[in-house]
Every structure is written in structure tokens, then in C-alpha cells.
Design an enzyme around this catalytic site. Structure first.
Site, PDB file in Angstrom:
ATOM      1  N   ASP A 186      -6.442  -6.792   4.188  1.00  0.00           N
ATOM      2  CA  ASP A 186      -7.567  -6.150   3.505  1.00  0.00           C
ATOM      3  C   ASP A 186      -8.518  -7.219   2.984  1.00  0.00           C
ATOM      4  O   ASP A 186      -9.735  -7.158   3.182  1.00  0.00           O
ATOM      5  CB  ASP A 186      -7.033  -5.295   2.353  1.00  0.00           C
ATOM      6  CG  ASP A 186      -8.151  -4.622   1.577  1.00  0.00           C
ATOM      7  OD1 ASP A 186      -9.057  -4.058   2.226  1.00  0.00           O
ATOM      8  OD2 ASP A 186      -8.129  -4.664   0.331  1.00  0.00           O
ATOM      9  N   TYR A 209       0.818  -1.218   0.000  1.00  0.00           N
ATOM     10  CA  TYR A 209       0.000   0.000   0.000  1.00  0.00           C
ATOM     11  C   TYR A 209       0.849   1.264   0.000  1.00  0.00           C
ATOM     12  O   TYR A 209       0.395   2.319  -0.433  1.00  0.00           O
ATOM     13  CB  TYR A 209      -0.903   0.041   1.237  1.00  0.00           C
ATOM     14  CG  TYR A 209      -2.242  -0.631   1.076  1.00  0.00           C
ATOM     15  CD1 TYR A 209      -2.322  -1.980   0.764  1.00  0.00           C
ATOM     16  CD2 TYR A 209      -3.423   0.082   1.250  1.00  0.00           C
ATOM     17  CE1 TYR A 209      -3.557  -2.604   0.636  1.00  0.00           C
ATOM     18  CE2 TYR A 209      -4.655  -0.525   1.126  1.00  0.00           C
ATOM     19  CZ  TYR A 209      -4.716  -1.871   0.816  1.00  0.00           C
ATOM     20  OH  TYR A 209      -5.931  -2.472   0.695  1.00  0.00           O
ATOM     21  N   LYS A 251       2.813 -15.332   2.850  1.00  0.00           N
ATOM     22  CA  LYS A 251       2.995 -16.096   1.612  1.00  0.00           C
ATOM     23  C   LYS A 251       4.479 -16.419   1.521  1.00  0.00           C
ATOM     24  O   LYS A 251       5.181 -16.059   0.571  1.00  0.00           O
ATOM     25  CB  LYS A 251       2.495 -15.253   0.421  1.00  0.00           C
ATOM     26  CG  LYS A 251       2.432 -15.997  -0.907  1.00  0.00           C
ATOM     27  CD  LYS A 251       1.344 -17.061  -0.965  1.00  0.00           C
ATOM     28  CE  LYS A 251       1.421 -17.842  -2.264  1.00  0.00           C
ATOM     29  NZ  LYS A 251       0.501 -18.988  -2.307  1.00  0.00           N
ATOM     30  N   ASP A 292      -3.378 -18.239   0.967  1.00  0.00           N
ATOM     31  CA  ASP A 292      -4.414 -18.935   0.187  1.00  0.00           C
ATOM     32  C   ASP A 292      -5.098 -20.002   1.045  1.00  0.00           C
ATOM     33  O   ASP A 292      -6.321 -20.149   1.044  1.00  0.00           O
ATOM     34  CB  ASP A 292      -3.841 -19.528  -1.114  1.00  0.00           C
ATOM     35  CG  ASP A 292      -2.567 -20.334  -0.907  1.00  0.00           C
ATOM     36  OD1 ASP A 292      -1.957 -20.257   0.188  1.00  0.00           O
ATOM     37  OD2 ASP A 292      -2.168 -21.056  -1.840  1.00  0.00           O
TER      38      ASP A 292
HETATM   39  C1  IPM Z   1     -10.402  -1.012   3.990  1.00  0.00           C
HETATM   40  C2  IPM Z   1     -10.666  -0.441   2.621  1.00  0.00           C
HETATM   41  C3  IPM Z   1      -9.489   0.441   2.245  1.00  0.00           C
HETATM   42  C4  IPM Z   1      -8.244  -0.427   2.194  1.00  0.00           C
HETATM   43  C5  IPM Z   1      -9.653   1.223   0.926  1.00  0.00           C
HETATM   44  C6  IPM Z   1     -10.928   2.068   0.951  1.00  0.00           C
HETATM   45  C7  IPM Z   1      -8.455   2.065   0.624  1.00  0.00           C
HETATM   46  O1  IPM Z   1     -10.866  -1.469   1.704  1.00  0.00           O
HETATM   47  O2  IPM Z   1     -10.317  -0.220   4.950  1.00  0.00           O
HETATM   48  O3  IPM Z   1     -10.318  -2.223   4.118  1.00  0.00           O
HETATM   49  O4  IPM Z   1      -7.953  -1.060   1.164  1.00  0.00           O
HETATM   50  O5  IPM Z   1      -7.556  -0.498   3.198  1.00  0.00           O
HETATM   51 MG    MG Z   2     -10.936  -3.384   2.538  1.00  0.00          MG
END
Ligand code: IPM
Ligand code: MG
Length: 368
Positions: free
Chosen positions: A246, A139, A190, A222
Site C-alpha cells: 500500500d 488488513y 521487514k 525502509d
Molecule cells: C489502495 C487504498 C486502499 C488500501 C484503501 C482505500 C482501503 O489505499 O487501494 O491502495 O489501503 O488498500
Molecule cells: Mg493505498
């Protein structure tokens, strides 16, 4: 006399403003708070051209806690790398406030077990916590486009892994109840493919030595995705990196069949303000119609009281009130199972009744 806690409200987009206004009423019923409402997300792009202004970030850093609704919507969807996106506001807050630990508890409400896509015997007893690393990994690594290719880089340092691992082990310790079960952390990576995952596994193993009473196991991501569906009740705390977290936290949320019920907390170093928000999104399709489910935001306000302000008894009052209104049969449209508007019978004294945001909020206030 000590001053009232200062809470920054970031309603955001879509149903965000409705559910945050409802949560504000719940908090106001519990005590004295100083609220400040600020723009973040698509609404901030419309007003200022960016999803998060420096002023709003500063306000959040100076607050005692931040309550967020949801951000985003089709209006701002774009693949143009130079256009502002609502999600940048959220990522900017996470990084700017140092919120490296995201806690997403998943526990089906007793009244809603029938809403799970899994068979009841499989979901029974599920009570897990996803601890997701929130300020590192792919990210936040270097990314870009060059010619006809694009790249995103995943990077983790030992320090970043150590602190999220400690957050996970500490959470497992706190959750250990009197049921005699040994607390367990499942670290997800992973490691058969990724170098960052091999470092992750090594460091989590080392940190686990500081927590001898917590059991540790490792799962490949997975396999974890599969096990979550086949034996969800066996999980206790799942600790994982940003991207895997996520994905697995949405999967975990759906296990209960009620994504509209799940809260989250994003925390940094001790003493720094945390950010609290429902796991569901901005649901632009139902925005402004008064039917949004405010319960995940109420439960996020409960996490705010517990983790953000150290006020666990009031958090428990909100949680009990939410369980109570569900027990009375009240359902926002997303929670309705198809048996609405029956008259009470001896076999089902509390049939489901469909209500909107306002009536659900009134019921929770009455149950507090
Ligand atoms: C979450 C959301 C966010 C992320 C997005 C909106 C950037 O999906 O808080 O899980 O990917 O972290
Ligand atoms: Mg999310």
C-alpha cells in the site's frame, strides 16, 4: 455466437462517476459489452447502510470483469469503530472475489517526464511493476479494541505467500522484453523484525527456484522506500505484502509526478473476474466540476481488456491513444506544468493546453 462480456461498473464516490462514465464511452468505442452499474462505497452506505451489499458482491463475482472508479470522502470519514466506512466495500470486494494479486505498473508517459518531482536523469528509464499481496496480512487479521488499547494482527500462511510470489515471478517473465536484461523480482519485507517477514523471505526464495531465469533480490522495506527514490530505474518487479505494498505503491506512483495517470488490476485465480481501478482516490474537492483526469481510468480499462478479457490489441489501442493526446499537449488541470496557452512555436509545436474531462475523453476517442 458468443455473448458480449459482462462488465460491472462501480463508479463509487467523488470523481468516480465522471471518470467511469468517460471510460465506458472508450470501451463502447472498442466493442460490444454488457454494462451493469452498481453502488459501492459511500454511495452504498447512503442508500443501504453498508458499503457493499451481498447482491453487489454476487453481481461482481458473476461478471467477466469489474471496473471501479474510487470510493470515500470526508462525508463518511470517522474513527467510530462501529460506523460503516466506504473502504470496507473495497476490502470486502477484494476478499469476497479472492483478488489476492494487485498489479500497479509505474511508467512515466514520455510527454510527462518533466512532471516528476525527481530530476529527469534519475527518473529516465523507470518502468516498474508493484505486485502487492491484497487479501492477507494486517488488513485482514484479527483486530479490535479492549479497554484503552487496540490491536491489529499480521498473519501470513505459506500458501498465501507462494501464490503471490508466483504472480510476481510470472509477471517478471512476461515483462522480459527483447532488451537482453534479465527479469528481476525484488521481494520487500521487514525480516529483521517481523516473523511474518522471515516466513515471507523463506517462501519467496523457495518459489524462485521454479523461475531460474528470473533474478531475485530481497530488500527491507525502509531501505526499499529509500532506493525507490534514489534509483527507481533499477527496479523491475517489486513483490510485497499488503501493508508495505500500500505504502510503496503510492510512493512509486508519485515518482512519475502524475498519480492521475496510474492504473491497477486486482486479480484472483485464473478464470475468475478481476477488478480494475485507477490508483488515485475520489478527489472530492474537484468532484462534479468536469475537470477530473480520466486517463488512469482509461488505462485501467486497458488493463481490464488485457488481463481480464484477454484482448491485448484493444488494450494497446487505448494506451497508444492516451500517449497520443498527451503528445498533442492536452492536459487536465492536475497535469499542467505551468506553460499552458502558449502559441505553437517551432521549438514547441505542441504547447500544453488545459482541458476538462469531456474534451480529454473526446480526444482519446478520436485517437483510438
Ligand atoms: C489502495 C487504498 C486502499 C488500501 C484503501 C482505500 C482501503 O489505499 O487501494 O491502495 O489501503 O488498500
Ligand atoms: Mg493505498
Amino acid at each position: 455466437m458468443s455473448r458480449s462480456p459482462r462488465i460491472v461498473l462501480l463508479p463509487g464516490d467523488g470523481i468516480g462517476p465522471e471518470i467511469v462514465a468517460a471510460a465506458r464511452r472508450v470501451l463502447e468505442a472498442l466493442g460490444e459489452f454488457e454494462f451493469e452499474e452498481r453502488l459501492m462505497g459511500g454511495c452504498s452506505i447512503d442508500a443501504h447502510g453498508v458499503a457493499l451489499t451481498d447482491e453487489v458482491l454476487e453481481d461482481c463475482r458473476g461478471a467477466d470483469a469489474v471496473l471501479l472508479g474510487a470510493v470515500g470522502g470526508p462525508k463518511w470519514d470517522t474513527t467510530d469503530p462501529d460506523a460503516p466506512r466506504p473502504e470496507q466495500g473495497l476490502l470486502g470486494l477484494r476478499k469476497g472475489m479472492g483478488l489476492y494479486a494487485n498489479l500497479r505498473p509505474v511508467r512515466p508517459s514520455p510527454a510527462l517526464v518533466g512532471a516528476s518531482p525527481l530530476r529527469e536523469e534519475r527518473i529516465a528509464g523507470t518502468d516498474l511493476l508493484v505486485v502487492r499481496e491484497l487479501t492477507g496480512g494486517i488488513y485482514f487479521g484479527d483486530s479490535g479494541r479492549a479497554g484503552d488499547s487496540a490491536h491489529d494482527t499480521c498473519e501470513y500462511s505459506v500458501g498465501e505467500i507462494e501464490r503471490i510470489a508466483r504472480a510476481g515471478f510470472a509477471a517478471a517473465q512476461r515483462r522480459a522484453g527483447g532488451d537482453g536484461r534479465r527479469p528481476r523480482v525484488t521481494s520487500v519485507d521487514k525480516a529483521n523484525v517481523l516473523e511474518t517477514s522471515r516466513l515471507w523471505r523463506e517462501v519467496v526464495g523457495r518459489v524462485s527456484e521454479e523461475y531460474p531465469e528470473v533474478e531475485l533480490d530481497h530488500l527491507l522495506v525502509d531501505n526499499a522506500a529509500m532506493q525507490l527514490v534514489s534509483r527507481p530505474a533499477d527496479f523491475d518487479v517489486i513483490v510485497t505484502e499488503n501493508l508495505f505494498g500500500d505504502i510503496l505503491s503510492d510512493e512509486s506512483a508519485m515518482l512519475t509526478g502524475s498519480l492521475g495517470m496510474l492504473p491497477s488490476a486486482s486479480l484472483g485465480e485464473a478464470g475468475a473476474p478481476g477488478l480494475f481501478e485507477p490508483v488515485h482516490g475520489s478527489a472530492p474537492d474537484i468532484a462534479g466540476r468536469g475537470v477530473a483526469n480520466p486517463l488512469a481510468t482509461f488505462l485501467s480499462a486497458a488493463m481490464l481488456l488485457r488481463h481480464g478479457l484477454g484482448r491485448a490489441p484493444e488494450a494497446e489501442r487505448i494506451e497508444a491513444a492516451v500517449d497520443a493526446v498527451l503528445g498533442q499537449g492536452l492536459r487536465t488541470p492536475d497535469l499542467v506544468s505551468g506553460t499552458v496557452a502558449q502559441a505553437p512555436t517551432p521549438a514547441d509545436p505542441t504547447p500544453e493546453r488545459e482541458v476538462g474531462t469531456g474534451e480529454m475523453t473526446d480526444a482519446v476517442l478520436a485517437a483510438l
